[in-house]
Write an enzyme that holds these catalytic residues in place. Structure first.
Site, PDB file in Angstrom:
ATOM      1  N   ASP A   1       0.512 -26.536  66.439  1.00 35.06           N
ATOM      2  CA  ASP A   1       0.724 -25.791  65.201  1.00 35.06           C
ATOM      3  C   ASP A   1      -0.117 -26.425  64.117  1.00 35.06           C
ATOM      4  OD1 ASP A   1       2.460 -23.690  65.733  1.00 35.06           O
ATOM      5  OD2 ASP A   1       4.124 -25.104  65.978  1.00 35.06           O
TER       6      ASP A   1
ATOM      7  N   THR B   1      11.065 -14.026  46.047  1.00 27.01           N
ATOM      8  CA  THR B   1      12.014 -13.483  47.023  1.00 27.01           C
ATOM      9  C   THR B   1      11.226 -13.053  48.250  1.00 27.01           C
ATOM     10  OG1 THR B   1      11.812 -11.183  46.327  1.00 27.01           O
ATOM     11  CG2 THR B   1      13.439 -12.535  45.153  1.00 27.01           C
ATOM     12  N   ALA B   2      11.952 -12.962  49.333  1.00 27.65           N
ATOM     13  CA  ALA B   2      11.301 -12.580  50.582  1.00 27.65           C
ATOM     14  C   ALA B   2      10.780 -11.150  50.505  1.00 27.65           C
ATOM     15  CB  ALA B   2      12.278 -12.737  51.744  1.00 27.65           C
ATOM     16  N   GLN B   3      11.418 -10.325  49.619  1.00 31.38           N
ATOM     17  CA  GLN B   3      10.992  -8.928  49.520  1.00 31.38           C
ATOM     18  C   GLN B   3       9.694  -8.807  48.718  1.00 31.38           C
ATOM     19  OE1 GLN B   3      14.473  -9.606  49.058  1.00 31.38           O
ATOM     20  NE2 GLN B   3      14.581  -9.090  51.237  1.00 31.38           N
TER      21      GLN B   3
ATOM     22  N   ASP C   1       8.240 -23.258  39.452  1.00 30.84           N
ATOM     23  CA  ASP C   1       8.077 -23.250  40.921  1.00 30.84           C
ATOM     24  C   ASP C   1       8.158 -24.680  41.452  1.00 30.84           C
ATOM     25  OD1 ASP C   1       7.345 -22.938  43.516  1.00 30.84           O
ATOM     26  OD2 ASP C   1       5.504 -21.810  43.118  1.00 30.84           O
TER      27      ASP C   1
ATOM     28  N   ARG D   1       7.757 -11.358  47.500  1.00 29.89           N
ATOM     29  CA  ARG D   1       6.803 -12.404  47.857  1.00 29.89           C
ATOM     30  C   ARG D   1       5.887 -12.779  46.688  1.00 29.89           C
ATOM     31  NH1 ARG D   1       6.931 -13.296  53.113  1.00 29.89           N
ATOM     32  NH2 ARG D   1       4.910 -14.298  53.127  1.00 29.89           N
TER      33      ARG D   1
ATOM     34  N   LYS E   1       2.232 -14.511  40.156  1.00 25.48           N
ATOM     35  CA  LYS E   1       1.256 -15.019  41.116  1.00 25.48           C
ATOM     36  C   LYS E   1       1.808 -14.797  42.525  1.00 25.48           C
ATOM     37  CE  LYS E   1       2.485 -19.868  41.932  1.00 25.48           C
ATOM     38  NZ  LYS E   1       3.896 -19.943  41.598  1.00 25.48           N
TER      39      LYS E   1
END
EC number: 7.2.2.6
Lengths: 697, 567
Positions: free
Chosen positions: A301, A371-373, A338, A375, A388
């Site tokens: 990875d 959020t995951a939605q 952030d 992004r 951003k």
């Protein structure tokens, strides 16, 4: 962490000597046919000695018998000492296990009962509170706790275990040092991680690996061939009008059959597993360790293995007349809230490079969280909105609420919403060009937008770990191809692959892609190793020939792999491959040594037993051994003593150097093949001098 | 030793190296079942044969079926031979009215010719009728050679094929090898021999008046044709009792050279075929190199010992090399090389009497055979025998580089090791076991002509020659007794088929395996290191077992000779 332990210490030696005798049990001995043959011959000679003298002198025969038994004992001792090194560790683990108590949930509210951990069945739920030891392997289903796993990993820094996600697995015997968690037990009694580890370090359930079986067959074959060679000698001698005493034939047989490698074979296997354990890697089978030596392709990875994992801001690329400072300020404002490493690196870079002075957000600032939605993340302050995120996410966000205001603005400029949808946003093509450039350079672009206007992109750079390039070069010399697996786009992946020096890469990889890649490699006859920690890695871990699961990973990953790395260090795969090779090399080298020894032994014993028949054959006594008796005794003593002399090598393993197969073979053939031819000539001669000096024969 | 002698040996090797590739390529076409330039001529014969026998050449067999068909074919021929020998008195073509062959001799001879050994416990002209010679014996010269080559093909396919269950069709292999390889080569070689004065006639004999005026009847016959296949097929059964020492079999130095070349021709070519079959001719060259190193060392010892001669005779004022039992027209080099070639190749034809060689000069032929006839070896048998050693060598060497072993793309695992050891152990078991029995039992002790270690060598040589399917005789041993006939018959059968069955099982096991491409981590099985390792393994695993027997035989013999004692 690598635990070191010296080879011979009193507390290792004394129990090993006792165990060496215990291992003389024929039922145990028969697992090693060559040593079993030696024991049978020793027994027969002992009986013969008890009955009477065969003409060689009782003293001589008694010495011969003693050395034959010592040969067998040295073999069992080698195995015992290899096992002994793991036993101390196993005992402390076992003590931990015996003390374990579980707070078993009764299923009614928060009530529980205290039961011995051994009573726990898979599926039951236990409560573990601060200071408790986790009673069984399982998965956290509620709560977060910091756990000290030193009992298993030797690493005292606590790790976080929490419900859900990739950090939910807990191991029996580790201690919760803060908070409380509920754990669903996943292991049946006696089959947990701790039990496996105990069995492993003790070598109790050791089964012969496929390669060990093949080697044993070869050794048995050689034993049979030499048995024929020796058994027919009385017939030949009779033709020559003489006879050869049984004791001498026995000595010839034992020196010719490959006792050296046979005595050390299981010690080599145990020590190989032990080395892994010391390296904090648990292999579920010896087969996996052997396979590690054969690995052709290594899947790694990118994040955490090849790169540091935290991307750092290294550049601000402004577009469409925006100044770099304006972009830097907007990026800083959007990142102040952030807390991710990326966000922090943007703030730090904006301050250092562009001297943006803003220290903190004004009190009225409204944070737009990631959020995951969506992004995306950002901030609203004083009527201005800065966001951003990845280029596509940002563009998508702009065409949706709450950015309708931008639609109003554009309409006022005489454009319709249709135009916006059909046409490009102003500056979009320039942004694409810039972000492509960033990607091509191996970076990740983040687009920055202020009030619907594209300002430019932040260049986030993956930092390749120091020294990985050298490690991949080493792997290439070992004949191993490395493939980097990454979720990045192909441009970024190609650039990092080139920088790190891997042979190939798989970009935008999904778990299915990974599995398909492994299958494809295996179809072509390659052996594949990989490491992983997530549940979605489990199918690939199971498919790989060597699948190393990170100890911090999920239970599913740990079950799917055939090794578990307690330190959760993905780069360790490289060492694991080396250990696998070392194991095979040690076997091969000592086999070569053992077989090459036979030449000298023939030259010691053949003249000794045949010179009586044809005096001319005395010229074959090239070592100039004093008497036939002394020659035979010296050969048998050499044959016995070489075993303990090689025990350290068997336990430590022949050193592996990544110098390519040809030079490696030349090297080992030189040391163990040619050395094996010469060493016994010298050794037997020296022993003969000692035997003569001591008046033993 | 002379410059001319060494030149002969080197020229011999050089010609072989030149012929290896063309021969190998020709056989590769047969291995693949491809058309050859001879197909327009012989193709109809081949298809006609298939139609007649109901064989479908495209229907390939797994290793078990291949083995069963091969055994049935050989067993059938064995029984037919036995029956003809036992009933020849009542059958046609028996002009001299010879009686039926005794059961033990008939058994021994039938096994001997079936197994490509051609050990002869009899004098042909006094024992065998014309029918027996032509139908019962000569046919084996072709079938046993074709069987050997077919078996090598089967093993090659095991290495070359990937995840396959089948390793060829035995009947198709044997037919093609006989038609397109053995037959045309025999014709060519026979013509060459005839041109050099070897008789090819159906006339029984010619009467001549000698210089002294006496009348002599000189035996003749279809010598050239039989001579050709005797050598090409590494059979070795001569037309005359004196074999290739007889001027009608081997008239001059040129035919001598060509005879030696034809013994090695097919076996050498097969190494190239192997390399080609596994996709890399260098693999074949490596094997050939290892074989030739062993061969050259052995040959040098024979030549050196024979040229050095016997110190006892030197002491009596008779200088020079050992010419006892050698033909003047071949000389020491021509005889020493021939002895090395014929024993290295499981041929067994002789142009000099090995019994009369010096002790060490005679030991080399013995060792050549004891190594399992893998120093070049018999047609087919040499290369498949050598590959068994290669499997063991790769197993040990592979471990030493830290990889589980693989050879030409196939993993070598427990099953292959077990079968290879099994096949290799057969030789010492039977050679040493039967020699030991014969060295103590009165029936065995009655055999040897000489006393002491030389007599022991005679027994050892007989069983070695039998088990290794060589067929050359050391002479000096009275082998036409029920004990030796029977035991040697058994020895020859075991030595052939108890090696073949595990070898075919390996072929089957390998064919089923996946192909493992060689990586940088696997050591190359083409370089000098590998060649050296092969030589070492052959000597240590194949040879070390025989050291006690050699010590009590030729080595003791040699040491006694130095001390002035002859046996």
């Amino acid at each position: 962490m690598v635990r070191s332990q010296s080879l011979f210490t009193a507390d290792l030696m004394i129990p090993a000597i006792g165990n060496a005798f215990r291992k003389l049990d024929p039922r145990a001995l028969v697992r090693n046919p060559v040593m079993f043959t030696t024991a049978v011959v020793a027994t027969l000679l002992t009986l013969l000695l008890a009955v009477g003298d065969s003409g060689l002198g009782r003293g001589f025969e008694a010495q011969l018998v003693a050395w034959l038994w010592l040969t067998v004992l040295f073999g069992t001792f080698a195995e015992a000492i290899a096992e002994g090194r793991g036993r101390a560790q196993a005992e402390s683990l076992r003590a931990t296990k015996a003390d374990l108590r579980a707070k078993r949930m009764l299923g009614v509210g928060e009530t529980w009962e205290l039961v011995p951990a051994g009573w726990l069945e898979a599926g039951e739920i236990v409560l573990v509170e601060t200071g408790d030891l986790i009673p069984g392997d399982g998965e956290v289903i509620e709560g977060v706790a910091s756990v000290n796993e030193a009992a298993i990993t030797g690493e005292s820094a606590p790790v976080i275990r929490e419900a859900g996600g990739d950090r939910s697995a807990v191991t029996a015997g580790t201690r919760v040092i803060s908070d409380r968690i509920k754990v669903r037990i996943t292991a049946q009694p006696g089959q947990g991680f701790l039990d496996r580890m105990i069995a492993l370090v003790e070598g109790a359930q050791r089964q012969k690996t496929p390669n060990e079986v093949a080697l044993t067959i070869l050794l048995v074959g050689l034993t049979i061939i030499f048995l024929i060679a020796v058994a027919t000698i009385p017939g030949f001698a009779a033709y020559a009008g003489g006879s050869v005493p049984v004791a001498m034939l026995a000595a010839l047989l034992i020196t010719l059959i490959p006792t050296t490698i046979a005595a050390l074979l299981s010690a080599i296997g145990i020590a190989g597993m032990d080395r892994l354990v010391r390296f904090n890697v648990l292999a579920k089978s010896g087969r996996a360790v052997e396979a590690a030596g054969d690995i052709d392709t290594l899947l790694l990875d990118k994040t955490g293995t090849i790169t540091i994992g935290d991307r750092q801001a290294t550049d601000f690329r402004a577009i469409g007349g925006t100044s770099a400072e304006a972009l830097a300020e907007a990026a800083l404002l959007a990142s102040l809230a952030d807390e991710t490493p990326e966000g922090r690196s943007i703030v730090a870079f904006a301050r250092e490079r562009h001297h943006v002075a803003t220290v903190e957000l004004p009190a009225d600032a409204e944070i737009i969280p990631f959020t995951a939605q969506t992004r995306i993340s950002g901030v609203k302050l004083g009527g201005s909105t800065i966001i951003k995120g990845a280029v596509d996410s940002v563009l998508k966000a702009l065409s949706q609420p709450p950015f309708v205001s931008s639609e109003v603005e554009s309409r006022s400029r005489g454009e319709t919403s249709l135009d916006v949808a059909r046409n490009e946003r102003p500056g979009e093509s320039e942004l694409r060009r810039v972000t492509d450039e960033i990607a091509r350079a191996g970076g990740t672009p983040l687009a920055v937008v202020r009030d619907g206007r594209l300002l430019g992109a932040v260049h986030l750079k993956d930092v390749v770990k120091a020294g990985v390039r050298e490690r991949f070069a080493e792997l290439r010399r070992m004949g191993i191809r490395t493939v980097m697996i990454t979720g990045d786009n192909p441009l970024t992946a190609a650039s990092i692959a080139a920088e790190a020096g891997v042979d190939d890469f798989l970009a935008q990889a999904t778990p299915e892609d990974k599995l398909a890649l492994i299958r494809r490699e295996q179809q072509g006859g390659k052996l594949v190793a990989m490491c992983g920690d997530g549940t979605n890695d489990a199918p690939a871990l199971a498919q790989a020939d060597v699948g190393v699961a990170m100890n911090t990973g999920t239970q599913a990953a740990r079950e799917a792999g055939n090794m578990v790395d307690l330190d959760s260090d993905p780069t360790k795969l490289i060492e694991i491959v080396g250990l696998g090779k070392q194991l095979l090399m040690t076997r091969g080298s000592l086999t070569t040594f053992s077989v090459a020894n036979d030449v000298a032994k023939y030259f010691a014993i053949i003249p000794a037993i045949f010179a009586a028949l044809y005096p001319g054959l005395a010229v074959l006594n090239v070592m100039g051994l004093t008497t036939p008796q002394s020659a035979i005794l010296s050969a048998i003593i050499f044959n016995a003593l070489i075993i303990p002399c090689l025990v350290p090598l068997a336990l430590k393993g022949v050193r592996y150097r990544p110098i390519g197969a040809g030079p490696l073979l030349a090297r080992n053939l030189g040391i163990y093949g040619v050395g094996g031819l010469i060493a016994p000539f010298v050794g037997i001669k020296l022993i003969d001098l000692a035997v003569g000096g001591l008046g033993l024969a | 030793m002379s410059l001319a002698g060494w030149a002969l040996i080197l020229v011999f090797i050089a010609i072989l190296l030149l012929l290896a590739k063309p021969m190998g390529a020709w056989m590769f076409a047969l291995y693949e079942g491809r058309r050859t330039p001879l197909h327009p001529l012989l193709g109809p014969v081949e298809t006609g044969f298939y139609r007649l026998s109901g064989v479908d050449p495209a229907a390939e067999q797994d290793w078990r079926r291949y083995a069963v068909h091969m055994i049935l074919f050989n067993l059938g021929l064995l029984l037919l031979t036995y029956l003809i020998l036992r009933t020849q008195a009542w059958l046609p073509f028996n002009p001299r009215g010879l009686p039926n062959v005794a059961p033990d001799l008939a058994f021994n001879t039938a096994v001997s010719f079936t197994t490509n050994t051609n050990w002869q416990s009899y004098a042909g002209e006094a024992t065998m009728s014309q029918l027996s010679q032509m139908v019962a014996l000569t046919v084996h010269n072709f079938t046993s050679a074709a069987t050997g080559i077919a078996l090598a093909f089967a093993l090659f396919r095991g290495f070359a094929r990937r995840e396959a269950a089948i390793i060829g069709n035995f009947w198709a292999d044997v037919t093609r090898i006989t038609l397109y390889l053995l037959l045309p080569l025999s014709v060519l070689f026979a013509v060459f021999l005839i041109a050099n004065g070897v008789p090819q006639t159906l006339a029984g004999s010619v009467d001549a008046t000698t210089v002294e005026g006496a009348r002599q009847s000189i035996a003749l016959g279809p010598v050239a044709s039989q001579e050709a296949i005797k050598l090409l097929g590494t059979n070795g059964g001569g037309f005359f009792n004196a074999n290739s020492a007889h001027p009608f079999e081997n008239p001059n130095a040129l035919t001598n050279l060509f005879q030696m070349l034809s013994i090695f021709l097919i076996a050498v070519g097969l190494t190239w075929t192997f390399g080609k079959a596994v996709g890399n001719p260098r693999q074949g060259w490596a094997i050939l190199a290892a074989m030739l190193i062993l061969f050259l060392v052995g040959t040098s010892v024979v030549y050196w010992q024979e040229a050095a001669g016997n110190p006892v005779l030197h002491g009596l004022g008779i200088p020079g090399g050992n010419m006892e039992g050698k033909e003047v027209r071949f000389g020491i080099a021509g005889s020493a090389l021939y002895a090395a070639v014929t024993t290295a190749a499981s041929c067994g034809a002789v142009n000099a009497m090995h019994d009369s060689f010096t002790a060490l000069g005679g030991m080399v032929p013995l060792i050549n055979m004891q190594l399992g006839e893998v120093v070049v070896g018999g047609v087919g048998a040499g290369v498949y025998g050598f590959l068994l050693f290669a499997i063991l060598a790769v197993f040990v060497a592979g471990l030493m580089v830290g990889r589980s072993p693989e050879y030409v793309g196939k993993k070598i695992e427990a099953r292959e090791v077990k079968l290879a050891v099994l096949a290799i152990a057969v030789l010492p078991l039977v050679i040493l076991g039967f020699t030991a029995l014969s060295a103590v039992l009165p029936a065995g002790l009655a055999g040897p002509l000489n006393k002491g270690p030389h007599g022991f060598s005679e027994i050892l040589y007989a069983f070695t020659s039998g088990v290794a399917n060589n067929g050359s005789a050391f002479a000096g041993l009275t082998a036409a007794t029920p004990w030796y006939d029977g035991l040697l018959g058994v020895a020859m059968w075991i030595g052939r088929f108890f090696v073949i069955i595990p070898m075919l099982a390996i072929a089957g096991s390998l064919a089923a395996k996946k192909y493992v491409p060689a990586g940088a981590g696997s050591f190359p099985t083409t370089g000098p290191l590998w060649i050296g390792l092969l030589v070492g393994i052959v000597l240590i695993v194949g040879g070390l077992t025989f050291l006690p027997s050699l010590a009590l035989g030729p080595i003791a013999d040699h040491l006694a000779m130095i001390r002035g004692q002859l046996f």
